[in-house]
Design an enzyme around this catalytic site. Structure first.
Site, PDB file in Angstrom:
ATOM      1  N   ASP A 124       6.182 -30.318 -19.580  1.00 64.44           N
ATOM      2  CA  ASP A 124       5.960 -31.426 -19.057  1.00 64.44           C
ATOM      3  C   ASP A 124       5.390 -32.561 -20.044  1.00 64.44           C
ATOM      4  O   ASP A 124       4.384 -32.682 -20.509  1.00 64.44           O
ATOM      5  CB  ASP A 124       5.097 -31.546 -17.744  1.00 64.44           C
ATOM      6  CG  ASP A 124       5.194 -30.480 -16.869  1.00 64.44           C
ATOM      7  OD1 ASP A 124       5.636 -29.285 -16.946  1.00 64.44           O
ATOM      8  OD2 ASP A 124       4.784 -30.624 -15.714  1.00 64.44           O
ATOM      9  N   HIS A 126       5.646 -35.767 -19.137  1.00 66.75           N
ATOM     10  CA  HIS A 126       4.948 -37.000 -18.247  1.00 66.75           C
ATOM     11  C   HIS A 126       4.828 -38.304 -19.156  1.00 66.75           C
ATOM     12  O   HIS A 126       3.830 -38.945 -19.382  1.00 66.75           O
ATOM     13  CB  HIS A 126       3.614 -36.403 -18.010  1.00 66.75           C
ATOM     14  CG  HIS A 126       3.979 -35.622 -16.545  1.00 66.75           C
ATOM     15  ND1 HIS A 126       4.446 -36.246 -15.612  1.00 66.75           N
ATOM     16  CD2 HIS A 126       3.398 -34.310 -16.177  1.00 66.75           C
ATOM     17  CE1 HIS A 126       4.504 -35.260 -14.574  1.00 66.75           C
ATOM     18  NE2 HIS A 126       3.754 -33.914 -15.073  1.00 66.75           N
ATOM     19  N   HIS A 189       8.699 -34.048 -10.297  1.00 68.67           N
ATOM     20  CA  HIS A 189       8.710 -35.532 -10.515  1.00 68.67           C
ATOM     21  C   HIS A 189       9.952 -36.153 -10.736  1.00 68.67           C
ATOM     22  O   HIS A 189       9.936 -37.513 -10.767  1.00 68.67           O
ATOM     23  CB  HIS A 189       7.796 -36.114 -11.583  1.00 68.67           C
ATOM     24  CG  HIS A 189       6.462 -35.955 -11.512  1.00 68.67           C
ATOM     25  ND1 HIS A 189       5.267 -36.890 -11.017  1.00 68.67           N
ATOM     26  CD2 HIS A 189       5.377 -34.784 -11.376  1.00 68.67           C
ATOM     27  CE1 HIS A 189       4.118 -36.670 -10.778  1.00 68.67           C
ATOM     28  NE2 HIS A 189       4.174 -35.038 -10.849  1.00 68.67           N
TER      29      HIS A 189
END
Length: 248
Positions: A124, A126, A189
């Site tokens: 991840d 992000h 996400h």
């Protein structure tokens, strides 16, 4: 590909289809239903005041009467890489070009990809551009050769961090130039609903506009869901289900 041998018949059924699917129908990803959205009714053009640096000054692909920008090249991606290291932002025209071209590449790809050779798996990000640049500086860019490094970006590229747009665009630009050496798995996400609540939508509105956000969510619907590395390991975001899957 012996996916059932690697991760079990029930998990293979879950990964390959039945519970999760690519494309225009609803996709369950991390418990959030996401639908592919059409952006043709959304106004074109960057948000007023946003005039970032560019590595391609061509008009956007959907500008009426204008030629489409050229496909990103190894040279333009390296220029983009240097611009992002210098704190510059990708121009709206180039951002749209990258997203649309990457979407066209992802659409025909299978939900589960087979990879072999030297593979670097990236978790991840992000929106952490510094982490992405560090990883690429450490391991190098792909080169398309037989022994080239292959990257797996295992979902959750966006949200939470401050540079989700830049992270996503750089990864997609790599995919456009070296499609066989870049795999991008879908994370929880990579959905419209999560982007609205965890920062990606706000960042898109601040740097570009609503249309750009919709183009990205359209792309998310076509991302692969998993990959098998060297016929020995299955990589997917969030792990395999432990219940609710018919073992037969």
């Amino acid at each position: 590909m012996q996916l059932s041998r690697i991760c079990g018949r029930a998990a293979a059924k879950y990964v390959a289809g039945g519970f999760v699917a690519k494309g225009p129908r609803a996709v369950r990803c991390g418990g959030v239903a996401s639908f592919r959205r059409s952006s043709q009714w959304v106004a074109n053009g960057p948000q007023e005041g946003a005039e970032p640096a560019s590595y391609d000054s061509s008009p956007p692909p959907d500008a009426a009467g204008e030629p489409a920008p050229p496909r990103p090249t190894a040279e333009s991606v390296k220029a983009l890489f240097e611009d992002l290291q210098g704190g510059k932002r990708v121009r709206y025209v180039d951002a749209v070009n990258i997203v649309l071209r990457a979407t066209a590449i992802f659409r025909p790809e299978p939900s589960v990809s087979d990879l072999s050779g030297r593979v670097v798996i990236v978790g991840d990000l992000h929106g952490s551009l510094g982490d992405l640049l560090y990883i690429l500086n450490t391991h190098g860019l792909p080169d398309g050769k037989a022994d080239s490094i292959t990257y797996v970006f295992n979902g959750d590229l966006v949200d939470r961090g401050h540079n989700s747009c830049e992270v996503l665009l750089l990864v997609l630009a790599l995919k456009c130039v070296w499609p066989d050496n870049v795999c991008v798995n879908r994370g929880n996400h990579e959905t419209e609903a999560m982007g609205l609540h965890y920062g990606f939508y706000a960042e898109c509105m601040a740097k570009y506009n609503h249309r750009f956000f919709l183009l990205c969510t359209d792309l998310f619907a076509w991302l692969p869901l998993a990959c098998v590395v060297n016929n020995s390991a299955v990589v997917l975001h969030g792990g395999l289900p432990t219940e609710g899957v018919d073992p037969f």
